[in-house]
Design an enzyme around this catalytic site. Sequence first.
Site, mmCIF file in Angstrom:
data_model
loop_
_atom_site.group_PDB
_atom_site.id
_atom_site.type_symbol
_atom_site.label_atom_id
_atom_site.label_comp_id
_atom_site.label_asym_id
_atom_site.label_seq_id
_atom_site.Cartn_x
_atom_site.Cartn_y
_atom_site.Cartn_z
ATOM 1 N N GLY A 53 7.650 4.483 8.100
ATOM 2 C CA GLY A 53 6.826 5.641 8.407
ATOM 3 C C GLY A 53 7.175 6.186 9.779
ATOM 4 N N SER A 54 6.208 6.832 10.407
ATOM 5 C CA SER A 54 6.504 7.507 11.674
ATOM 6 C C SER A 54 6.640 6.507 12.821
ATOM 7 C CB SER A 54 5.397 8.499 12.006
ATOM 8 O OG SER A 54 4.217 7.793 12.355
ATOM 9 N N THR A 55 7.393 6.898 13.841
ATOM 10 C CA THR A 55 7.559 6.059 15.022
ATOM 11 C C THR A 55 6.211 5.828 15.707
ATOM 12 O OG1 THR A 55 9.871 6.632 15.371
ATOM 13 C CG2 THR A 55 8.634 5.981 17.314
ATOM 14 N N GLY B 259 4.415 3.217 13.815
ATOM 15 C CA GLY B 259 5.172 1.975 13.984
ATOM 16 C C GLY B 259 4.837 1.297 15.300
ATOM 17 N N GLU C 259 10.836 0.596 9.914
ATOM 18 C CA GLU C 259 11.836 1.619 9.632
ATOM 19 C C GLU C 259 11.150 2.940 9.938
ATOM 20 O OE1 GLU C 259 13.487 4.440 8.404
ATOM 21 O OE2 GLU C 259 13.433 3.826 6.304
ATOM 22 N N GLU D 98 11.069 15.003 15.348
ATOM 23 C CA GLU D 98 11.316 14.912 13.918
ATOM 24 C C GLU D 98 10.412 15.915 13.205
ATOM 25 O OE1 GLU D 98 10.163 11.202 11.961
ATOM 26 O OE2 GLU D 98 11.995 11.357 10.764
ATOM 27 N N CYS E 152 13.746 10.425 6.603
ATOM 28 C CA CYS E 152 13.784 9.961 7.990
ATOM 29 C C CYS E 152 15.188 10.009 8.571
ATOM 30 C CB CYS E 152 13.216 8.551 8.089
ATOM 31 S SG CYS E 152 13.872 7.469 6.821
ATOM 32 N N LYS F 41 0.839 -1.192 0.000
ATOM 33 C CA LYS F 41 0.000 0.000 0.000
ATOM 34 C C LYS F 41 0.875 1.243 0.000
ATOM 35 C CE LYS F 41 -1.748 2.417 3.359
ATOM 36 N NZ LYS F 41 -1.520 3.786 2.841
#
Lengths: 479, 275
Positions: free
Chosen positions: A235-237, A240, A257, A388, A291, A183
Amino acid sequence: MVNWEYSESVESQEIVNIKEKYQNFINGKFQQPNSKKYINTISPSTEEVLSKIVISNEKDVDNAVQSAQLGFEKWSNTSPHERSKHLFKLARLIQERSREFAVLESMDGGKPIKESRDFDLPQVAANFFYFAGWADKIDLSWGAKSLKPHGVVGQIIPWNFPLLMLAWKVAPALATGNTVVLKPAETTSLTALLFAELCEQAGLPDGVVNIITGDGTTGSLIVNHKDINKIAFTGSTQVGKLIQKSLAGRDVGLTLELGGKAANIVYEDAAIDQAVEGVVNGIFFNQGHVCCAGSRLLLQESIHDEFVAKLEKRMQTLRVGNPLDKNTDIGAINSKEQLNKIEGLVNEGVSDGGKIFQTECELPGNGFWFKPTLFTDVQPSYSIAREEIFGPVLTTLTFRTPQEAVEIANNTEYGLSAGVWTEKGSKILWTADRLQAGVVWANTFNKFDPSSPFGGYKESGFGREGGRQGLLSYLKAES
Amino acid sequence: MIEIKKTYKNYVGGKYVRSESGKTFTLNLKNDSFEVPLTSKKDIRDAVTSSKAGFEKWSEISPYTKTQILYRLSEMIEGNKDSYVDLLVLCGSTKNQAKKDVETAIENIVWYAGLADKWEQVSGNLNPVNGEYFNISHQNPIGVVFSLNSNNNSLSSLLNSIIQPLTVGCSVISFSEESSIIALKFAEDINNSDFPAGSLNILSGQFENVFEDVSKHVEINLISICKEIPNEMLTKIQENASSSVKRIVNMPSIDGISSILPFLETKTVWHPKGT
């Protein structure tokens, strides 16, 4: 000084042929989705509607997973050598249609054409070439016969390097014998859908690659599907962590990641002019939507003033504007939402007491833009030094000793990347050993290669992408 | 004559300690019974503090010295073989089974001792990147590892739950329940060998009392579960772990190089080549 007049050089859009609306790519063909919900996908540099993509629902996800299961049977019965040749063929097709992909990537995502053309697309092809050769050599990779594919892999990728993230995910997954349901991000789905055409063209067995579009709700449906064997997410922490939580108690593989807040350490004995270039590339590459961006500049106190002066001068030469202009250094911010986030954090930085420098430049009327920004006089506790930002915003901190530099660099939940600038070899090795980061760039920054593993320590995620270590993300030890 | 019975204690930071709670639980073995520490949540926190310090020291020790320290551990156990056999017999093993178990454990330690100064050559490599760059991937130990031992009264099972992270430079908190007596006995050989204080900590208790705290503790980098646990407990552990992206390994591989991979972080360093 002669004042040269600027003359633009805009890449033609004629090479791309965007459909009015897109369907999902399942079982080797574009299929009418079950979901009736479509959204517009726009160009972030003009706000023009490019096309419509579907927000896939539960039934669509289920169809894609079932197709990948059937695909897995076919792919498992395809010899490793034949799988290798399929990937080589895909790599070649990508090279052949590279310009078309690059223009579409810049239109849909807002990144400068010089980056999509000279960085993203060559890297995409290189990833397929690299992993193609592994497909029939898995037994050599780790000397272990017990490593087997997971089966059906759900892959959820971000909007910053849309096609490159697809390549990072799809190439190693297929090389190791898995099949995928991928996706793309909802703001940047078009190049993934064009890639689906290539899969058809390459004669990949039906169901080996399935591409479905959608937003976070679709992503969550993939994660929670009962027949998924592994999830790979970039993607973002924050997201995740949610995925890791959703998979608790289930026998589903996971690699993540996630975000970063990389320190770029410049020692006083660095080659200053080279370091300035490296720092600029480290944060302003791809509008800072990276990132592993070198978003925390750590300057040794003795060179602070000189370095900042040179950096500001260099920043002023960055050309912000039309992504399709071959001279553009910094393109459009990917979405309104991301622009709001950047503006929010920058405003917070100013009210916290940071000193802000922004380049003087004219921004286009339509679209989403942000001027290259540098903060000095920053305390490590400020949000701009901790969070971030994912935009063209660099934050400067200072240190006195190498020990202090390492301490500041590691004082974050993240651990994705770091940079070190010094002309002294022993200091590079000493520093690199102590940095808690998956990638350390010494006297360079933001370099990537399919043979070079990428991935984080700590809350930047787990698993590696690329290289021999990257194969392990798609294999499991079976007794 | 009255039998003098050993009091088994936890082993934390290089010292034998009782649980700060003062609590114990009874281990009813086939041929004997013992009171052993019932580790509390506070004991876990203390063990993590000690493990962090132990990690700093152990990870700094050169691979060559690690090899020798691990090999010396096998020598220590060899010297105390009979006392392990006796204890295993108390736990219900036959003498032959017990002997075989201790020998397996010793062989295993020797194998890993020889790996301590080589694994980086197997798991790391140069990367042939496209361009004028030197690019190398090597590995660092992940940090503080919490390892849940199986319920087998077996020295070789215990070793298989700790030797892999220890070999690559992690510090380990080893937690045993029904099999605690072997682990607490093993602490004596750790104490007599040259492991830095805190690099290996041995605790006994009931995992269900502490698993919430263990899985939420942000300074534990990885939890290795070497025992079948109920799925609800595993789910809770993994949910808690997600708040700090903590690594969880359920039933880790004990096969060759695959056995150390979960305990490593790959670091890749780039440098340009030029004149």
